[in-house]
Structures are given as structure tokens and as C-alpha cells.
Design a protein around this motif. Structure first.
Motif, mmCIF file in Angstrom:
data_model
loop_
_atom_site.group_PDB
_atom_site.id
_atom_site.type_symbol
_atom_site.label_atom_id
_atom_site.label_comp_id
_atom_site.label_asym_id
_atom_site.label_seq_id
_atom_site.Cartn_x
_atom_site.Cartn_y
_atom_site.Cartn_z
ATOM 1 N N ILE A 122 -15.738 -4.390 14.111
ATOM 2 C CA ILE A 122 -16.529 -4.333 15.353
ATOM 3 C C ILE A 122 -16.601 -2.907 15.883
ATOM 4 O O ILE A 122 -17.669 -2.422 16.271
ATOM 5 C CB ILE A 122 -15.938 -5.277 16.408
ATOM 6 C CG1 ILE A 122 -16.182 -6.741 16.014
ATOM 7 C CG2 ILE A 122 -16.529 -4.998 17.792
ATOM 8 C CD1 ILE A 122 -17.645 -7.143 15.976
ATOM 9 N N ARG A 123 -15.472 -2.230 15.918
ATOM 10 C CA ARG A 123 -15.467 -0.854 16.422
ATOM 11 C C ARG A 123 -16.335 0.050 15.552
ATOM 12 O O ARG A 123 -17.082 0.895 16.052
ATOM 13 C CB ARG A 123 -14.032 -0.322 16.470
ATOM 14 C CG ARG A 123 -13.200 -0.886 17.614
ATOM 15 C CD ARG A 123 -11.786 -0.373 17.536
ATOM 16 N NE ARG A 123 -10.991 -0.770 18.692
ATOM 17 C CZ ARG A 123 -9.674 -0.604 18.788
ATOM 18 N NH1 ARG A 123 -9.009 -0.057 17.779
ATOM 19 N NH2 ARG A 123 -9.025 -0.988 19.869
ATOM 20 N N ALA A 124 -16.232 -0.115 14.247
ATOM 21 C CA ALA A 124 -16.979 0.745 13.332
ATOM 22 C C ALA A 124 -18.483 0.528 13.467
ATOM 23 O O ALA A 124 -19.263 1.488 13.515
ATOM 24 C CB ALA A 124 -16.533 0.484 11.898
ATOM 25 N N ILE A 125 -18.913 -0.741 13.527
ATOM 26 C CA ILE A 125 -20.339 -1.045 13.554
ATOM 27 C C ILE A 125 -20.956 -0.777 14.924
ATOM 28 O O ILE A 125 -22.002 -0.125 15.032
ATOM 29 C CB ILE A 125 -20.582 -2.505 13.137
ATOM 30 C CG1 ILE A 125 -20.231 -2.706 11.646
ATOM 31 C CG2 ILE A 125 -22.042 -2.913 13.384
ATOM 32 C CD1 ILE A 125 -20.318 -4.137 11.169
ATOM 33 N N TYR A 126 -20.297 -1.236 15.990
ATOM 34 C CA TYR A 126 -20.925 -1.183 17.312
ATOM 35 C C TYR A 126 -20.566 0.062 18.113
ATOM 36 O O TYR A 126 -21.306 0.459 19.012
ATOM 37 C CB TYR A 126 -20.558 -2.435 18.109
ATOM 38 C CG TYR A 126 -21.166 -3.678 17.523
ATOM 39 C CD1 TYR A 126 -22.519 -3.958 17.687
ATOM 40 C CD2 TYR A 126 -20.404 -4.550 16.774
ATOM 41 C CE1 TYR A 126 -23.092 -5.090 17.129
ATOM 42 C CE2 TYR A 126 -20.964 -5.690 16.206
ATOM 43 C CZ TYR A 126 -22.305 -5.953 16.384
ATOM 44 O OH TYR A 126 -22.864 -7.063 15.832
ATOM 45 N N PHE A 127 -19.419 0.671 17.819
ATOM 46 C CA PHE A 127 -19.030 1.863 18.567
ATOM 47 C C PHE A 127 -19.284 3.146 17.789
ATOM 48 O O PHE A 127 -19.599 4.178 18.366
ATOM 49 C CB PHE A 127 -17.554 1.810 18.954
ATOM 50 C CG PHE A 127 -17.194 0.643 19.833
ATOM 51 C CD1 PHE A 127 -18.168 -0.096 20.492
ATOM 52 C CD2 PHE A 127 -15.873 0.264 19.994
ATOM 53 C CE1 PHE A 127 -17.837 -1.169 21.298
ATOM 54 C CE2 PHE A 127 -15.531 -0.806 20.815
ATOM 55 C CZ PHE A 127 -16.511 -1.526 21.461
ATOM 56 N N ALA A 177 -8.114 -7.177 21.332
ATOM 57 C CA ALA A 177 -7.269 -8.325 21.007
ATOM 58 C C ALA A 177 -7.651 -9.001 19.697
ATOM 59 O O ALA A 177 -6.919 -9.870 19.211
ATOM 60 C CB ALA A 177 -7.329 -9.348 22.145
ATOM 61 N N LEU A 178 -8.778 -8.634 19.099
ATOM 62 C CA LEU A 178 -9.200 -9.236 17.836
ATOM 63 C C LEU A 178 -8.179 -8.965 16.725
ATOM 64 O O LEU A 178 -7.452 -7.963 16.772
ATOM 65 C CB LEU A 178 -10.548 -8.667 17.404
ATOM 66 C CG LEU A 178 -11.793 -9.116 18.172
ATOM 67 C CD1 LEU A 178 -12.980 -8.238 17.780
ATOM 68 C CD2 LEU A 178 -12.104 -10.582 17.934
ATOM 69 N N PRO A 179 -8.119 -9.823 15.722
ATOM 70 C CA PRO A 179 -7.303 -9.515 14.552
ATOM 71 C C PRO A 179 -7.685 -8.164 13.978
ATOM 72 O O PRO A 179 -8.844 -7.739 14.087
ATOM 73 C CB PRO A 179 -7.637 -10.667 13.580
ATOM 74 C CG PRO A 179 -8.038 -11.798 14.467
ATOM 75 C CD PRO A 179 -8.769 -11.148 15.621
ATOM 76 N N GLU A 180 -6.737 -7.493 13.337
ATOM 77 C CA GLU A 180 -6.905 -6.086 12.970
ATOM 78 C C GLU A 180 -8.193 -5.793 12.203
ATOM 79 O O GLU A 180 -8.955 -4.904 12.570
ATOM 80 C CB GLU A 180 -5.709 -5.623 12.144
ATOM 81 C CG GLU A 180 -5.789 -4.148 11.757
ATOM 82 C CD GLU A 180 -4.573 -3.683 10.985
ATOM 83 O OE1 GLU A 180 -4.517 -2.504 10.623
ATOM 84 O OE2 GLU A 180 -3.675 -4.525 10.752
ATOM 85 N N ARG A 181 -8.462 -6.531 11.121
ATOM 86 C CA ARG A 181 -9.637 -6.219 10.319
ATOM 87 C C ARG A 181 -10.929 -6.468 11.097
ATOM 88 O O ARG A 181 -11.867 -5.684 11.042
ATOM 89 C CB ARG A 181 -9.614 -7.035 9.026
ATOM 90 C CG ARG A 181 -10.820 -6.826 8.091
ATOM 91 C CD ARG A 181 -11.053 -5.345 7.758
ATOM 92 N NE ARG A 181 -9.943 -4.715 7.110
ATOM 93 C CZ ARG A 181 -9.753 -4.677 5.792
ATOM 94 N NH1 ARG A 181 -10.608 -5.277 4.989
ATOM 95 N NH2 ARG A 181 -8.716 -4.033 5.281
ATOM 96 N N LYS A 182 -10.980 -7.553 11.849
ATOM 97 C CA LYS A 182 -12.169 -7.838 12.662
ATOM 98 C C LYS A 182 -12.359 -6.763 13.729
ATOM 99 O O LYS A 182 -13.479 -6.343 14.015
ATOM 100 C CB LYS A 182 -12.059 -9.220 13.303
ATOM 101 C CG LYS A 182 -12.127 -10.384 12.327
ATOM 102 C CD LYS A 182 -12.030 -11.710 13.056
ATOM 103 C CE LYS A 182 -12.219 -12.881 12.091
ATOM 104 N NZ LYS A 182 -11.164 -12.946 11.050
#
Length: 267
Positions: A180-185, A171-176
Motif C-alpha cells: 500500500i505504501r509503495a503503490i499509493y504513497f 496496522a496492516l500486516p507487513e507485506r500488505k
């Protein structure tokens, strides 16, 4: 995270690696316990390096997921069979299981061959391969072999929290959300993302920090013991932007709609 604190996390959670390794090794033959333990220990260290307490996920749960995936990857690397052999073994086993259910007994090699339209030699080879190899963990019918470390009631709670956090990220705004996905996943670095987006390192770090604050607010509002509306947000976004975020999160799943909308109104 300071080196000392990271090392303390690793030492305190080594039991996760030991239990997961023992669980897998007791259920699969032809695997190296030492190799599994090494892969699990490395994943635990990486988890300690990547852990962010502000996300609201306990380190044990975070590390357990990393260790499990590491053991799965290690098992894949141990699979000696080429893809065509894996496919033949899996198909032969599936037909045998289907015939066993239909006939109420173990089918003969000739019956399996007739059902598959192949000769009996191919069936024997397929069954032999299935006995010797580790079937791919990506197969739809592959058994879940990795230890979770949860009691049943703990698993239910952890699963709900993981599902909620996944919805909160979505549900986060697109860039955020991308950051998050790139760094943590995906284990990508801030520098990589800054180069990809064509922005400064600081800009990505600021977006990441704000995304984490929004996730923290979502978790706090959903799981807070305080009365609705009394939990102060940590996000620096405007009230309208935060409310829009909660509304998107609410629309992502009926289980959370009532709680999140109620909190959003009080935001």
C-alpha cells in the motif's frame, strides 16, 4: 479508471489547481504563476490516474494533497540559491527575529553581527539574500504557504480521517503495508513490486486488493452509522486475522481504541 471518467474528474476539480496557484502566487514574489499552474495541473491528472475510490477518501481531498505537494516541489525548483547561501540567510533571519523579540524593536546590523560573531558585511549579505530568495520549504521555521481548500470545521474532519487512515495503513500486516505504501504513497507500480519481492504480478495485485478491503472495513467500522456489529466486512481474511488487525489499529491511538475494539468484538 476509464479515460472518460478520469478526464471528468480532472475537469470537475480544476478549481483546486486555480485556487492553490492563486494562493501561493499572492504570498510569494519572484514565482511564475504559469509554472505553478502547470505543475498543479499535471499533479491533478496524475491524481486522477492513481485514484482508488475503494479507499474511502474523496477525490477532492486526495487530489488536493497531490497538488499541494506538486506546488511545493515546483517552489523548491525555483529556489536559485546554493545551500550555503540558504543557510546563511536563514541563520541571519533567525537571529534578527530572536533579537527583535528580546529587544522589542528591530535590531541594527551591528547588533546582529555581534550576536552572530561575524562582520556587518556578512549580515547585510545574509539579509539581502533572505529578501531575494525563497527560503527552503523544508526548513523547520518555514511558513505553510499552500492552500488547503477547507473551511476550519472541514479541516478538522479531514485531518481526523487522514490520521485514522494513516493508522489503518500502519496496522496492516507487513507485506500488505509495504505494498500500500509503495503503490499509493511512493507511486511505484505493481510490476516493480513483483520483481522486488520475487513473486507474480497477480500475487501483488491480490495482496493489494485484500489490503484495500481491510482498510475499507476499518473505515466503514469506524465511521458507520449502523449499530455496532451490523457492518459486514468485505475482507476475505479470517475472522481472527481481521480481529487482530483491528486490535493493532486500536493500540495505535487512544482516540480510536474504544470504537475499534467494540467493532472487533462484534466481527
Amino acid at each position: 479508471m476509464p479515460m472518460r471518467a478520469r478526464n471528468q474528474l480532472v475537469v470537475e476539480h480544476l478549481h483546486i489547481v486555480g485556487a492553490a496557484t492563486a494562493y501561493v502566487a499572492s504570498r510569494l514574489t519572484q514565482v511564475s504563476r504559469d509554472d505553478l499552474a502547470s505543475a498543479g495541473a499535471f499533479a491533478l491528472v496524475r491524481a486522477a490516474e492513481k485514484f482508488d475510490a475503494t479507499l474511502g477518501v474523496p477525490f477532492g481531498a486526495f487530489a488536493r494533497g497531490r497538488v499541494n505537494w506538486a506546488l511545493k516541489d515546483e517552489l523548491r525548483s525555483m529556489d536559485w540559491a546554493p545551500r550555503d547561501i540558504r543557510v546563511r540567510a536563514r541563520e541571519t533571519t533567525k537571529v534578527r527575529q530572536t533579537l527583535s523579540a528580546a529587544l522589542g524593536r528591530t535590531p541594527t546590523v551591528a547588533e546582529i553581527a555581534a550576536a552572530m560573531g561575524v562582520d556587518t558585511g556578512s549580515v547585510r549579505e545574509g539579509l539581502a539574500d533572505a529578501e531575494r530568495m525563497l527560503l527552503s520549504l523544508d526548513a523547520p521555521d518555514a511558513p505553510e504557504i499552500v492552500w488547503t481548500g477547507y473551511l476550519p470545521e472541514e479541516q478538522a474532519i479531514a485531518s481526523e480521517r487522514d490520521e485514522f487512515l494513516r493508522r489503518a495503513v500502519d496496522a496492516l500486516p507487513e507485506r500488505k503495508r509495504e505494498i500500500i505504501r509503495a503503490i499509493y504513497f511512493d507511486d511505484r507500480s505493481v510490476k516493480e513490486l513483483a520483481d522486488e519481492f520475487g513473486v507474480s504480478h497477480a500475487a501483488v495485485s491480490q495482496q493489494r486488493a485484500e489490503a484495500v478491503r481491510m482498510l475499507r472495513d476499518a473505515l466503514d467500522r469506524h465511521y458507520a452509522d449502523a449499530p455496532l456489529g451490523e457492518t459486514a466486512p468485505t475482507s476475505r481474511s479470517s475472522a481472527s486475522a481481521l480481529e487482530a488487525y483491528f486490535e493493532r489499529l486500536a493500540s495505535g491511538g487512544q482516540r480510536f481504541t474504544r470504537a475499534i475494539l467494540s467493532h472487533a468484538v462484534g466481527a
